[in-house]
Design an enzyme around this catalytic site. Structure first.
Site, PDB file in Angstrom:
ATOM      1  N   ALA A   1       0.869  -1.184   0.000  1.00 49.63           N
ATOM      2  CA  ALA A   1       0.000   0.000   0.000  1.00 49.63           C
ATOM      3  C   ALA A   1       0.899   1.224   0.000  1.00 49.63           C
ATOM      4  O   ALA A   1       2.019   1.188   0.505  1.00 49.63           O
ATOM      5  CB  ALA A   1      -0.924   0.011   1.216  1.00 49.63           C
TER       6      ALA A   1
ATOM      7  N   ALA B   1       0.776   5.565   0.580  1.00 46.85           N
ATOM      8  CA  ALA B   1       0.007   6.730   1.003  1.00 46.85           C
ATOM      9  C   ALA B   1       0.871   7.984   0.870  1.00 46.85           C
ATOM     10  O   ALA B   1       1.979   7.943   0.337  1.00 46.85           O
ATOM     11  CB  ALA B   1      -0.488   6.553   2.431  1.00 46.85           C
TER      12      ALA B   1
ATOM     13  N   ALA C   1       4.106   7.695   3.608  1.00 46.35           N
ATOM     14  CA  ALA C   1       4.928   6.486   3.624  1.00 46.35           C
ATOM     15  C   ALA C   1       4.265   5.410   2.787  1.00 46.35           C
ATOM     16  O   ALA C   1       3.114   5.549   2.362  1.00 46.35           O
ATOM     17  CB  ALA C   1       5.102   6.004   5.065  1.00 46.35           C
ATOM     18  N   GLN C   2       5.005   4.334   2.542  1.00 47.44           N
ATOM     19  CA  GLN C   2       4.418   3.166   1.891  1.00 47.44           C
ATOM     20  C   GLN C   2       4.822   1.913   2.656  1.00 47.44           C
ATOM     21  O   GLN C   2       5.762   1.927   3.450  1.00 47.44           O
ATOM     22  CB  GLN C   2       4.814   3.085   0.426  1.00 47.44           C
ATOM     23  CG  GLN C   2       6.252   2.768   0.135  1.00 47.44           C
ATOM     24  CD  GLN C   2       6.532   2.842  -1.378  1.00 47.44           C
ATOM     25  OE1 GLN C   2       5.932   3.650  -2.102  1.00 47.44           O
ATOM     26  NE2 GLN C   2       7.425   2.003  -1.861  1.00 47.44           N
ATOM     27  N   VAL C   3       4.077   0.823   2.406  1.00 51.24           N
ATOM     28  CA  VAL C   3       4.200  -0.391   3.207  1.00 51.24           C
ATOM     29  C   VAL C   3       4.604  -1.559   2.317  1.00 51.24           C
ATOM     30  O   VAL C   3       4.072  -1.725   1.214  1.00 51.24           O
ATOM     31  CB  VAL C   3       2.858  -0.695   3.911  1.00 51.24           C
ATOM     32  CG1 VAL C   3       2.923  -2.022   4.640  1.00 51.24           C
ATOM     33  CG2 VAL C   3       2.507   0.419   4.878  1.00 51.24           C
TER      34      VAL C   3
ATOM     35  N   LYS D   1       6.939  -0.337   7.152  1.00 51.35           N
ATOM     36  CA  LYS D   1       6.472   0.970   6.688  1.00 51.35           C
ATOM     37  C   LYS D   1       7.683   1.890   6.521  1.00 51.35           C
ATOM     38  O   LYS D   1       8.488   2.043   7.437  1.00 51.35           O
ATOM     39  CB  LYS D   1       5.486   1.565   7.704  1.00 51.35           C
ATOM     40  CG  LYS D   1       4.813   2.850   7.239  1.00 51.35           C
ATOM     41  CD  LYS D   1       3.710   3.251   8.203  1.00 51.35           C
ATOM     42  CE  LYS D   1       2.966   4.487   7.722  1.00 51.35           C
ATOM     43  NZ  LYS D   1       1.867   4.860   8.621  1.00 51.35           N
TER      44      LYS D   1
ATOM     45  N   ASP E   1      -6.932   9.233  12.815  1.00 51.26           N
ATOM     46  CA  ASP E   1      -6.871   9.101  11.358  1.00 51.26           C
ATOM     47  C   ASP E   1      -7.631   7.844  10.939  1.00 51.26           C
ATOM     48  O   ASP E   1      -7.121   6.991  10.213  1.00 51.26           O
ATOM     49  CB  ASP E   1      -5.405   9.019  10.918  1.00 51.26           C
ATOM     50  CG  ASP E   1      -5.220   9.377   9.441  1.00 51.26           C
ATOM     51  OD1 ASP E   1      -6.148   9.966   8.854  1.00 51.26           O
ATOM     52  OD2 ASP E   1      -4.161   9.063   8.892  1.00 51.26           O
TER      53      ASP E   1
END
Length: 541
Positions: A114, A116, A119-121, A141, A276
């Site tokens: 994923a 965003a 950051a990304q995972v 992450k 969030d």
């Protein structure tokens, strides 16, 4: 204030708005771009960077405010921002943890799971610890490259614009835009620290460990740094996949009510809430479809409130739904959020005028978020001071409410939230809470008399008022001594009443309890609680 860099950024924002034909969102004639407006808005926010993406994420949870097609398009910002290369993620991880990827993880997928705005995972697996251990499934992450510079640039621009607004806009002083931007700046920079996010996750996990409502993943601290976070991988159905959940037969009513319960318990019970909670960060455990529970991820943004803010919110909601508009008005005055010179009756009348029409609807249709917005609109007429510490809570409440309505349109938020707030109020003002406060303050109550006596003796030894102390000061000191005496007497009376109640109940406990015995013991307990409350309320000089 507006250097070349900021002017360049303003021009870039203007150019993006023009290029994507977003003038229709400003109430003007639509541009020539043939793509749907939601897609154009999403692409524009995406191009402008993390601060704007966060704004789009918040809007995506409010299909009751935006057209449904626009909200659905903005929902893609939650975890479908274009990823940066996996090789770059590998480089960042190895630099942060000081070892090659192959020495850290037995498996590492360079394709992002994923992505965003911040950051990304990536999916990975820890090294096995034994022959029977396949290795723990984790996600890693990774902070986006140079994201701090992008955020700093936009925050600097927001600060400059807020400074102009506070100086020159008629409502600048009341709206306090500089304070609001400062609060947002703290929130977004906290989100850029993976160690802070890991700590947030760990605390939420402790607060909810063993709960059937929600699960938080385990953090692996040896594999976590400011740029990298490694935590347990959870498996569930994304809350965005409503059709899939519906096909599985998930109980949406239970899911929606549990979401509201979680939020209000986080705010009032724990005073630490996940701020969030958009659908991209929430998954559903469907192992029990009759009582589905939540699986939470992404803990970069959390919120806390002061005790006075908690009390303000709880009492306002309770008073509002009881139609006690005078109490709502009193709370604003007591909190200092409107001037003390405000005529209480005028403010009460204004609140009633706006709120009464809301009660023409079934209570399940009443919006908490709408109530807060209307309340602030009323208060604005009376020089209401915007409270920056509540901005995050307001945004989160609107998100949770919008999410709950999406899941179950007939959701009765009041039915779910009221018991949580009432329990919190009882925990604060009930006998056990008063006893706890008495235990904390009893030494100070006992010590206050000798200290005051010593001060009085020194004053008299120095000649009293003639040597510099005024008669008013002597009167104030006498009143302080009297107040201290009252505190001690009430505390002693409370202890005596409770002890008497316990002894009386104990003496009659060998026989079947009589109603009269229980009543007498209860009255003594109430008398004790009242005495302690008076002891705590007695004025201090």
């Amino acid at each position: 204030m507006f250097g070349l860099g900021r002017i360049s950024r303003i021009w870039q924002i203007y150019s993006v708005v023009r290029r994507y034909g977003l003038s229709e969102f400003l109430g003007r004639k639509p541009g020539k771009d043939p793509r749907p407006p939601g897609e154009r808005l999403r692409l524009a926010l995406q191009e402008l960077g993390p601060v704007f993406v966060k704004f789009g994420q918040a809007l995506s949870t409010r299909p009751d405010i935006l057209p449904a097609e626009v909200a659905m398009e903005l929902a893609k910002l939650q975890d479908a921002v274009p990823p940066f290369p996996g090789s770059e993620a590998r480089r960042i991880i190895e630099a942060a943890l000081g070892k090659p990827i192959d020495e850290l993880y037995s498996e590492f997928d360079e394709t992002a799971l994923a992505s965003a705005s911040v950051a990304q995972v990536h999916a990975a697996r820890l090294k096995p610890t034994g022959a029977d251990d396949p290795g723990f499934e984790v996600v890693v992450k990774v902070l986006r490259p140079d994201v701090e510079l992008q955020v700093e640039r936009d925050i600097a621009l927001l600060r400059a614009l807020a400074d102009l607004a506070e100086r020159w806009h008629p409502a600048g002083k009341r709206l306090r835009p500089k304070a609001v931007v400062a609060e947002y700046e703290k929130v977004i920079f906290d989100e850029l620290d993976m160690m802070r996010e890991a700590a947030n996750c760990a605390l939420l996990r402790r607060n909810w460990l063993g709960s059937e409502l929600i699960y938080h993943p385990l953090v692996f601290w040896d594999y976590t740094r400011p740029q990298v976070l490694t935590m347990e991988r959870i498996h569930g159905v994304s809350l965005r996949e409503l059709d899939h959940l519906r096909a599985l037969g998930c109980n949406f009513q239970v899911l929606a009510e549990r979401g509201v319960e979680i939020f209000f318990k986080q705010v009032f019970r724990d005073n630490f809430f996940h701020a969030d909670m958009h659908p991209g960060n929430i998954f559903v455990d469907v192992s029990d479809l009759r009582k589905p529970s939540y699986l939470a991820v992404d803990f970069g943004i959390v919120g806390t409130l002061t005790q006075s803010d908690q009390r303000y919110l709880a009492e306002n909601f309770l008073a509002f739904f009881n139609r006690d508009y005078r109490r709502v008005a009193e709370l604003h005055l007591e909190s200092g959020w409107i001037p003390k010179t405000t005529r209480l009756e005028d403010f009460e009348s204004a609140i009633r005028t706006v709120c009464e029409p809301i009660f023409g609807k079934p209570i399940k249709e009443i919006s908490f978020g709408f109530f807060l917005l209307r309340l602030f609109q009323i208060a604005r007429r009376f020089d209401y001071q915007v409270q920056p510490q509540l901005v995050l809570l307001q945004k989160t409440l609107l998100t949770v409410e919008g999410l709950g309505r999406q899941l179950y349109p007939d959701l009765d938020l009041w039915k779910t939230a009221k018991p949580v707030m009432e329990q919190w109020m009882w925990d604060r003002i009930g006998p056990s809470a008063q006893l706890a406060r008495l235990r904390e303050r009893a030494p100070l109550l006992v010590e206050s008399l000798p200290e005051l006596a010593e001060r009085a003796m020194k004053l008299l030894a120095n000649g009293g008022p003639a040597n510099g102390a005024s008669a008013d000061a002597i009167d104030a000191l006498r009143e302080e001594v009297r107040a201290a005496n009252r505190r001690v007497l009430f505390a002693a009376g409370g202890a005596t009443a409770w002890l008497g109640g316990l002894l009386f109940y104990g003496l009659t406990a060998h026989s079947p309890p009589q109603t009269s015995s229980l009543v007498i013991a209860g009255l003594l307990a109430l008398a004790g609680a009242w005495c302690w409350w008076r002891a705590l309320q007695a004025p201090r000089g």
